[in-house]
Motif scaffolding. Sequence first.
Motif, PDB file in Angstrom:
ATOM      1  N   ARG A  50       0.836  -1.193   0.000  1.00  0.00           N
ATOM      2  CA  ARG A  50       0.000   0.000   0.000  1.00  0.00           C
ATOM      3  C   ARG A  50       0.876   1.249   0.000  1.00  0.00           C
ATOM      4  N   ILE A  51       0.307   2.368  -0.329  1.00  0.00           N
ATOM      5  CA  ILE A  51       1.037   3.643  -0.326  1.00  0.00           C
ATOM      6  C   ILE A  51       1.550   3.909   1.088  1.00  0.00           C
ATOM      7  N   GLY A  52       2.865   4.111   1.210  1.00  0.00           N
ATOM      8  CA  GLY A  52       3.472   4.384   2.507  1.00  0.00           C
ATOM      9  C   GLY A  52       3.844   3.156   3.311  1.00  0.00           C
ATOM     10  N   GLU A  53       3.623   1.951   2.777  1.00  0.00           N
ATOM     11  CA  GLU A  53       3.947   0.725   3.509  1.00  0.00           C
ATOM     12  C   GLU A  53       5.443   0.434   3.393  1.00  0.00           C
ATOM     13  N   PRO A  54       6.171   0.446   4.512  1.00  0.00           N
ATOM     14  CA  PRO A  54       7.623   0.313   4.458  1.00  0.00           C
ATOM     15  C   PRO A  54       8.079  -1.129   4.214  1.00  0.00           C
ATOM     16  N   PHE A  55       9.234  -1.239   3.582  1.00  0.00           N
ATOM     17  CA  PHE A  55       9.918  -2.523   3.412  1.00  0.00           C
ATOM     18  C   PHE A  55      11.415  -2.253   3.439  1.00  0.00           C
ATOM     19  N   SER A  56      12.187  -3.301   3.721  1.00  0.00           N
ATOM     20  CA  SER A  56      13.634  -3.110   3.777  1.00  0.00           C
ATOM     21  C   SER A  56      14.326  -3.870   2.655  1.00  0.00           C
ATOM     22  N   LEU A  57      15.377  -3.264   2.126  1.00  0.00           N
ATOM     23  CA  LEU A  57      16.260  -3.893   1.147  1.00  0.00           C
ATOM     24  C   LEU A  57      17.668  -3.831   1.704  1.00  0.00           C
ATOM     25  N   LYS A  58      18.306  -5.004   1.778  1.00  0.00           N
ATOM     26  CA  LYS A  58      19.677  -5.069   2.273  1.00  0.00           C
ATOM     27  C   LYS A  58      20.540  -5.769   1.238  1.00  0.00           C
ATOM     28  N   PHE A  59      21.731  -5.237   1.011  1.00  0.00           N
ATOM     29  CA  PHE A  59      22.661  -5.789   0.031  1.00  0.00           C
ATOM     30  C   PHE A  59      23.974  -6.100   0.740  1.00  0.00           C
ATOM     31  N   GLU A  60      24.387  -7.351   0.659  1.00  0.00           N
ATOM     32  CA  GLU A  60      25.650  -7.788   1.244  1.00  0.00           C
ATOM     33  C   GLU A  60      26.654  -7.880   0.094  1.00  0.00           C
ATOM     34  N   VAL A  61      27.580  -6.931   0.029  1.00  0.00           N
ATOM     35  CA  VAL A  61      28.501  -6.826  -1.098  1.00  0.00           C
ATOM     36  C   VAL A  61      29.911  -7.200  -0.633  1.00  0.00           C
ATOM     37  N   VAL A 149       7.714  -3.858  -7.328  1.00  0.00           N
ATOM     38  CA  VAL A 149       6.642  -3.572  -6.378  1.00  0.00           C
ATOM     39  C   VAL A 149       5.347  -3.179  -7.082  1.00  0.00           C
ATOM     40  N   THR A 150       4.262  -3.846  -6.699  1.00  0.00           N
ATOM     41  CA  THR A 150       2.924  -3.448  -7.135  1.00  0.00           C
ATOM     42  C   THR A 150       2.322  -2.615  -6.006  1.00  0.00           C
ATOM     43  N   ILE A 151       1.862  -1.407  -6.336  1.00  0.00           N
ATOM     44  CA  ILE A 151       1.361  -0.479  -5.329  1.00  0.00           C
ATOM     45  C   ILE A 151      -0.147  -0.335  -5.476  1.00  0.00           C
ATOM     46  N   SER A 152      -0.861  -0.648  -4.405  1.00  0.00           N
ATOM     47  CA  SER A 152      -2.313  -0.485  -4.443  1.00  0.00           C
ATOM     48  C   SER A 152      -2.647   0.992  -4.261  1.00  0.00           C
ATOM     49  N   GLU A 153      -3.911   1.330  -4.395  1.00  0.00           N
ATOM     50  CA  GLU A 153      -4.335   2.718  -4.215  1.00  0.00           C
ATOM     51  C   GLU A 153      -4.771   2.988  -2.777  1.00  0.00           C
ATOM     52  N   GLU A 154      -4.617   1.976  -1.913  1.00  0.00           N
ATOM     53  CA  GLU A 154      -4.941   2.144  -0.496  1.00  0.00           C
ATOM     54  C   GLU A 154      -3.729   2.699   0.245  1.00  0.00           C
ATOM     55  N   TYR A 155      -3.993   3.333   1.394  1.00  0.00           N
ATOM     56  CA  TYR A 155      -2.919   3.893   2.204  1.00  0.00           C
ATOM     57  C   TYR A 155      -2.601   2.967   3.368  1.00  0.00           C
ATOM     58  N   TYR A 156      -1.342   2.873   3.684  1.00  0.00           N
ATOM     59  CA  TYR A 156      -0.870   2.062   4.805  1.00  0.00           C
ATOM     60  C   TYR A 156      -1.151   2.801   6.103  1.00  0.00           C
ATOM     61  N   ASP A 157      -1.681   2.067   7.113  1.00  0.00           N
ATOM     62  CA  ASP A 157      -2.003   2.742   8.371  1.00  0.00           C
ATOM     63  C   ASP A 157      -1.600   1.951   9.604  1.00  0.00           C
TER      64      ASP A 157
END
Length: 199
Positions: A50-61, A149-157
């Motif tokens: 959803r809009i504003g829904e957080p996620f993490s991306l980590k890269f081990e280089v 990422v597919t983003i819905s039109e709903e807001y994250y709460d």
Amino acid sequence: MKLKSVVVCAICLLLLFSLPASSESSNLKIDVYYNDQLYPGASTPKPVLRIGEPFSLKFEVTCYKKNSLSAMLTSIGNSDFDIIEGPTSSLGSATHGTIEENETRFFEWTVAPNEEWAGGSAPINFYYQMIDLDTRKTITRGEFTAAYVTISEEYYDGPESATESTSNSGNESNSPSTPAFTALYAVFVLTVVAIYKRK
């Protein structure tokens, strides 16, 4: 006897073409984590958020030679995602640093989709560049999609965790090269069968 040879050869080719692509080269190795889950080889997470829904991306280089390493997140445009926390504050801004031979460096961002692609989908990419410290020439550089990422039109709460789409469930590999290899394998088998029938 000939039929046995054909079957053994076909099985070997199928196993060979089914192996996941490696994320390692002669210069560096990169492991990708989406919400702390490792995505091996060429697989790509495809969350529905959803809009504003957080996620993490980590890269081990891990770099196999001393160099100046740059890294950044990119997308179609520089305002497609909001960076909440990380080594850079916006898409397209790079972080730089010297990295020793065989040293491993971690880059981690917390990101959230905004309204830019609401009702659609957008990639978030990881870009890297290694520069030789003496010659200042580029050793290697590359970019790959870390999440689509597919983003819905709903807001994250709320603090609910990000969900994966059903198209990425189970152990399914999302390697873009898999269909081509499967087609190549099928053509090979048909050719071998045709040759065998002529004899």
